[in-house]
Motif scaffolding. Sequence first.
Motif, PDB file in Angstrom:
ATOM      1  N   GLY A  24      28.533  -8.881 -21.869  1.00  0.00           N
ATOM      2  CA  GLY A  24      29.147  -8.719 -23.177  1.00  0.00           C
ATOM      3  C   GLY A  24      29.215 -10.022 -23.942  1.00  0.00           C
ATOM      4  N   THR A  25      29.965 -10.011 -25.038  1.00  0.00           N
ATOM      5  CA  THR A  25      30.116 -11.195 -25.890  1.00  0.00           C
ATOM      6  C   THR A  25      31.552 -11.684 -25.818  1.00  0.00           C
ATOM      7  OG1 THR A  25      28.396 -10.445 -27.412  1.00  0.00           O
ATOM      8  CG2 THR A  25      29.912 -12.122 -28.227  1.00  0.00           C
ATOM      9  N   ASP A  85      33.357  -8.660 -27.804  1.00  0.00           N
ATOM     10  CA  ASP A  85      33.975  -7.749 -26.831  1.00  0.00           C
ATOM     11  C   ASP A  85      35.315  -8.280 -26.333  1.00  0.00           C
ATOM     12  OD1 ASP A  85      31.763  -5.793 -26.606  1.00  0.00           O
ATOM     13  OD2 ASP A  85      30.660  -7.531 -25.852  1.00  0.00           O
ATOM     14  N   LEU A  86      35.378  -9.585 -26.125  1.00  0.00           N
ATOM     15  CA  LEU A  86      36.565 -10.205 -25.543  1.00  0.00           C
ATOM     16  C   LEU A  86      36.773 -11.570 -26.174  1.00  0.00           C
ATOM     17  CD1 LEU A  86      35.698  -9.408 -21.814  1.00  0.00           C
ATOM     18  CD2 LEU A  86      37.447  -8.225 -23.173  1.00  0.00           C
ATOM     19  N   ALA A  98      38.046  -9.031 -31.667  1.00  0.00           N
ATOM     20  CA  ALA A  98      37.851  -8.345 -30.384  1.00  0.00           C
ATOM     21  C   ALA A  98      38.239  -6.875 -30.439  1.00  0.00           C
ATOM     22  CB  ALA A  98      38.642  -9.056 -29.287  1.00  0.00           C
ATOM     23  N   HIS A 117      42.116  -6.943 -25.481  1.00  0.00           N
ATOM     24  CA  HIS A 117      40.834  -7.612 -25.285  1.00  0.00           C
ATOM     25  C   HIS A 117      40.951  -9.128 -25.438  1.00  0.00           C
ATOM     26  CE1 HIS A 117      38.814  -3.630 -26.759  1.00  0.00           C
ATOM     27  NE2 HIS A 117      39.282  -3.533 -25.524  1.00  0.00           N
TER      28      HIS A 117
END
Length: 315
Positions: free
Chosen positions: A136-137, A201-202, A219, A224
Amino acid sequence: MKAARFTRFGGPEVLEIAELPDPRPGPGQIRIAVRAAGVNASDWKKRRGLMDEELPQTLGYEAAGVVDELGADVRDVALGDRVFGFCTEGAAQAELAVLSSYAPVPPSLDFPGAAALPAAVETATRALDQLGVDGGTLLVSGASGSVGAAAVQLAVGRGARVIGTASPVNHDCLRSLGAEPVAYGEGLADRVRALAPDGVDLALDVAGSGILPELVELAGAPEHVVTIADFSGAQEHRVRFSRGDTGRALHALTDIGALIESGRFALPVAGTFPLTDIAEAHRAVEEGHVRGKIVLVVGDAPGNDGRAASPDVVS
């Protein structure tokens, strides 16, 4: 033994090198002849009376050195081994220290390099574990400090795309760690969305600069986001605050060696100071304009020639 302590709260001038009784390891603990000890923000906060009220206080939670005494039931190291780890008694900035959690010094590192690892590596690993980073990012706010740099590299190692905030002078450094840099400050969300139009994503807040609302927006939800630096903001914005007293990621100490030896992780030492120059080391950390970790060297540790190495100062 000689150890750093203070008997009153205040600026770096209250620090002294005192003669204290030699510590003894308990069951499961080891004692080391300290060769290097890390200096952290918690040290100057303790010195100013912002964390603990009792006096006097000793200093230091991370150190590297040579094992010179074993507590009962210790069988994983031997006398003379090079190790680094945590001194839970907060007395690592001394000639002798008792370690409760420890690991072998990676072969390629000297003692100052090993002493720079424990707090940054454990904190970054704990936060990434709590976020569940696995691809993820990830957005790291405050990515150029020791914890931020550790988080960037560890997240990249987990397969994440990392966007890191830092001042422009540190952008090349972030790129070398595998992150895509953006400048912090007003308009951060727009700059991040230019790289990640759908947000991230986080997000991990290392700097504690009041950025949590933007991180939550980017996020998508408070769950998150994790912060290690903004306790009041975490309460206000329902973000998780990561702290060591709720469980540490001590596996990071043993895990980091393989990453270092394979060239996938490095944490720079910004400068070294002899133990006797602890006040100057505190000033360098408290001013906050260094890239990497400030480390005290003790005895005949590499770098201890009686002079302080100039810190790598950044704006």
